[in-house]
Write an enzyme that holds these catalytic residues in place. Structure first.
Site, PDB file in Angstrom:
ATOM      1  N   SER A 580       0.844  -1.184   0.000  1.00 24.94           N
ATOM      2  CA  SER A 580       0.000   0.000   0.000  1.00 24.94           C
ATOM      3  C   SER A 580       0.885   1.242   0.000  1.00 24.94           C
ATOM      4  O   SER A 580       1.677   1.429  -0.931  1.00 24.94           O
ATOM      5  CB  SER A 580      -0.950  -0.050   1.203  1.00 24.94           C
ATOM      6  OG  SER A 580      -1.953   0.917   1.085  1.00 24.94           O
ATOM      7  N   HIS A 695      -8.004  -5.303  -0.441  1.00 24.04           N
ATOM      8  CA  HIS A 695      -6.720  -4.650  -0.176  1.00 24.04           C
ATOM      9  C   HIS A 695      -5.782  -5.563   0.609  1.00 24.04           C
ATOM     10  O   HIS A 695      -4.571  -5.358   0.607  1.00 24.04           O
ATOM     11  CB  HIS A 695      -6.960  -3.345   0.583  1.00 24.04           C
ATOM     12  CG  HIS A 695      -5.770  -2.450   0.626  1.00 24.04           C
ATOM     13  ND1 HIS A 695      -5.058  -2.091  -0.504  1.00 24.04           N
ATOM     14  CD2 HIS A 695      -5.144  -1.833   1.664  1.00 24.04           C
ATOM     15  CE1 HIS A 695      -4.062  -1.295  -0.163  1.00 24.04           C
ATOM     16  NE2 HIS A 695      -4.088  -1.132   1.141  1.00 24.04           N
TER      17      HIS A 695
END
Length: 726
Positions: A580, A695
């Site tokens: 991320s 995610h």
């Protein structure tokens, strides 16, 4: 008190025998000629925009080809299967602490996944039973069974129950792991979804209980109701029996906001003391509006960089990330924990506030919760944690005591009771298997309830904390886990992990997979506490925001240099890993200091920083990075944006980039375009995209095991197989 429990991460293919160059040519469709100018500084100069079509036919064909090649290489390595089997055994092991949620009636809830329950079960037992070696669990909701019955790949995202009875609940279910969820009303006593009950279709957003027949909801209500970041900007009141389009609007934010949501402050008996609307203007700044009984709104006199943390003994506790002069004339500093007597303050904003806690320059508040009568704070000093109990006095100040827990270790706050003053605390360390403690905040006593056995061999391993001098002279702490007899000759395969953003601290923790798959095999593990994180409070974070983002990259690079200078490792043996925001970190390391590393795992990354604000939730991160649509800010972003700064003729090592098609937070296009550009420039790249998982890049334990095994197979190839010098 409303409970919210949620879970700050293919078949083997035949290895291809063709050369990398021929693979790249075969798998990357021809690109149109670029217009004059720098690469990907406009849509016209980005030949890979088509990879942003998440499930586009051309893009998915490219993904499938890359997956086939990468899985063929990594799963074809003889080390892959043993690593996979070890990872899966750890993930599915019953030697895990079932994280408890305390209910008012003394029962304990838990969400559990294992080999039998791949998607997981929500289950319940008594506290006395929970404390035994073999608790007697009763299943409340079986996600595997629901998925099978409905033909869905449901991923459990948490449950919110209506206090004080906690019978009616809203269960959040995600299709494949996306942030967007459906919310369905569930009766935890009859253990059935409520027929004709609340059922909110898939959307990012939230819902809060007002009473058994009323919700405050922030959802996608159609055109003009979502922010440019992809989150709700409208809050409505929904009554039982109404359709969503009949809900009454209470508040509307602006399209440029990050999101808007509702917050219900309840006392320990579950009685509402205030209903608030929170407008997140950006990732740091908030407005809070008080919903009065007649439905009118009053904006509260709080600093913009405020987080409301708890309500305890009538005191509303909040933290601020900025210097602030209150309406009473009192001055507060960034990082302060502050309290107002709620009802008095709502009546008169000039009411005197109380300073609960002011962290020192090397301290940070990492968690706050409340029991019935106490405020509980996880406070770190130089990246080592302790838990403190605060209690308001009749004199208007707060007393402080420390819970009797192990020292010089990492702590995190678990579920707290609003029926009494008990709170669960998790204790862990790099070499300390996680343990769960039940503390009595009224007496300060704490007892170990559960602890894990060692899941990897720790004998002979040690942890050291060092500091590296960054480019501007700031000393950056980092921790190294290694064998005590490690030779200091640069020969040690070393994995350096970093994140460095959004005031998220990189804290110590026990990782069985790191231990078993890396440390036991002779690897060294390093965590860097760079600026951008929260290790030393808001100032540590803000020092690397916006135009100062490069400082965080320099901090990470300084740690890598220091590892090499100390002889812990050397370039052929050093690899980096992050996901991320941490994936952006890895991209900056790759493009700025490839001479320091021989491998990089770039997971669900941000990479094209000139377009991050146009992709999925990216617009919500402009407060962190800046706005590429503003020329001055675009200039500082472009200076480090990895996608635009990839160049030919550089000593880039082979990298492993992975992402998820179902990631609706960080767009998979970042990872895809990074891989495609590197291949175009002639560099070796391994790319893998899980078609589920969100995610976290994995939707269940088996997918997690595969991802972990792929990572450590790659690291073995790059760092353990590397010659002493290249």
């Amino acid at each position: 008190m409303t409970r919210s429990r949620s879970l700050v991460l293919l078949l083997a293919a035949t290895a291809l025998s063709t050369s990398l160059a021929s693979v790249t040519m075969a798998q990357t469709p021809p690109n149109p000629p670029l217009e004059p100018g720098a690469f990907a500084t406009s849509d016209a100069t980005d030949p890979y925009l088509w990879l942003e079509e998440i499930e586009g036919e051309r893009a998915m064909a490219w993904v499938e080809a890359q997956n086939t090649r990468t899985l063929g290489i990594l799963q074809g390595d003889p080390r892959y299967q043993p690593l996979h089997d070890q990872a899966l055994a750890i993930l599915e092991s019953r030697d895990r602490i079932p994280q408890p949620g305390l209910n008012r009636d003394g029962t304990v809830d838990n969400f559990w996944q294992d080999a039998t329950h791949v998607r997981g079960i929500w289950r319940r037992t008594t506290l006395d039973s929970y404390r035994t070696q073999t608790p007697e669990w009763e299943t409340i909701l079986d996600i595997d069974a629901v998925s099978a019955a409905e033909g869905k790949n449901w991923v459990y995202k948490g449950v919110t129950c209506l206090p004080p009875e906690e019978r009616l609940c809203l269960v959040s279910l995600s299709d494949g792991g996306k942030d967007a969820t459906t919310l369905r009303e569930f009766d935890s006593v009859s253990r059935t979804f409520v027929e004709g009950g609340f059922n909110l279709p898939e959307s990012k957003g939230e819902a809060s209980w007002i009473d058994a027949d009323t919700l405050l909801i922030a959802r996608d209500f159609g055109e003009g109701t979502m922010t440019s970041s992809g989150y709700p900007m409208v809050v409505k009141r929904l009554n039982r029996g109404q359709s969503i389009d009949q809900a009454v609007e209470l508040f509307r934010g602006q399209e440029t906001d990050v999101l808007v949501g509702a917050r219900v402050l309840r006392d320990a008996d579950g009685v509402i003391q205030a209903t608030l609307i929170q407008r997140a203007i950006n990732f740091d700044d908030n407005e809070y509006h008080w919903v009065q009984p007649d439905g009118s709104l009053t904006r509260l006199s709080l600093p913009e960089r405020t987080d409301i943390e708890a309500l305890v003994s009538g005191q509303m506790v909040f933290t601020t990330k900025q210097a602030w002069t209150a309406p009473s004339g009192q001055d507060f500093q960034p990082g302060d924990v502050i309290a107002y007597p709620l009802q008095a303050w709502l009546a008169d904003p000039a009411t005197t506030a109380t300073l609960v806690l002011r962290p020192g320059p090397r301290e940070s508040v990492e968690g706050i919760t409340a029991t019935r009568n106490r405020l509980i704070v996880a406070l770190y000093e130089n990246v080592r944690g302790g838990v403190y109990v605060y209690q308001p006095t009749d004199a208007g100040d707060w007393t402080r005591t420390r819970l009797d827990l192990p020292q010089d270790i990492a702590v995190s706050l678990g579920s707290a009771s609003d029926a009494d003053d008990r709170v669960f605390v998790n204790v862990t360390g790099y070499l300390n298997p996680s343990s769960l403690w039940l503390a009595n905040a009224a007496t300060g006593e704490a007892t170990s309830v559960k602890s894990l056995p060692e899941q990897f061999e720790t004998e002979g391993l040690v942890v050291h904390q060092y500091e590296a001098r960054s480019a501007d002279g700031t000393m950056i702490p980092y921790s190294v886990v290694h064998r005590a007899d490690m030779p200091m000759d640069g020969s040690n395969p070393t994995l350096l992990y970093g994140y460095g953003g959004f005031q998220i601290s990189n804290l110590p923790g026990y990782s069985a997979t790191v231990g078993k798959l890396w440390l036991e095999r002779g690897g060294v593990y390093v965590r860097a506490n760079t600026r951008g994180g929260g290790e030393f409070g808001p100032a540590w974070h803000q020092a690397a925001q916006q135009q100062n983002r490069q400082r965080a990259h320099e901090d990470f690079q300084a740690v890598a240099e220091d590892l090499i200078a100390r002889g812990i490792t050397s370039q052929p043996r050093l690899g980096v890993m992050g996901g991320s925001q941490g994936g952006l970190f890895m991209g900056a390391m790759l493009t700025q200091r490839p001479d320091l590393i021989n491998g990089a795992i770039i997971a669900v990354p941000l990479f094209d920083m000139l377009r991050f604000h146009k992709l999925l939730a990216g617009a919500s991160w402009r407060a962190e990075y800046g706005d590429p649509d503003i020329p001055e800010q675009r200039a500082w972003i472009q200076a480090y944006s990895p996608y635009q700064n990839l160049r030919a003729g550089q000593p880039y090592p082979e990298v492993f980039i992975h992402t998820s098609t179902k990631d609706d937070r960080v767009h998979p296009g970042h990872a895809r375009k990074a891989a495609a550009r590197l291949m175009e420039l002639g560099y070796p790249v391994l790319f893998y995209e899980n078609t589920d998982g969100g995610h976290a890049a994995s939707a269940n334990l088996r997918e997690s095991a595969r991802r972990i095994a792929l990572e450590y197979t790659y690291l073995s190839r790059r760092l353990m197989d590397a010659p002493a010098e290249e």
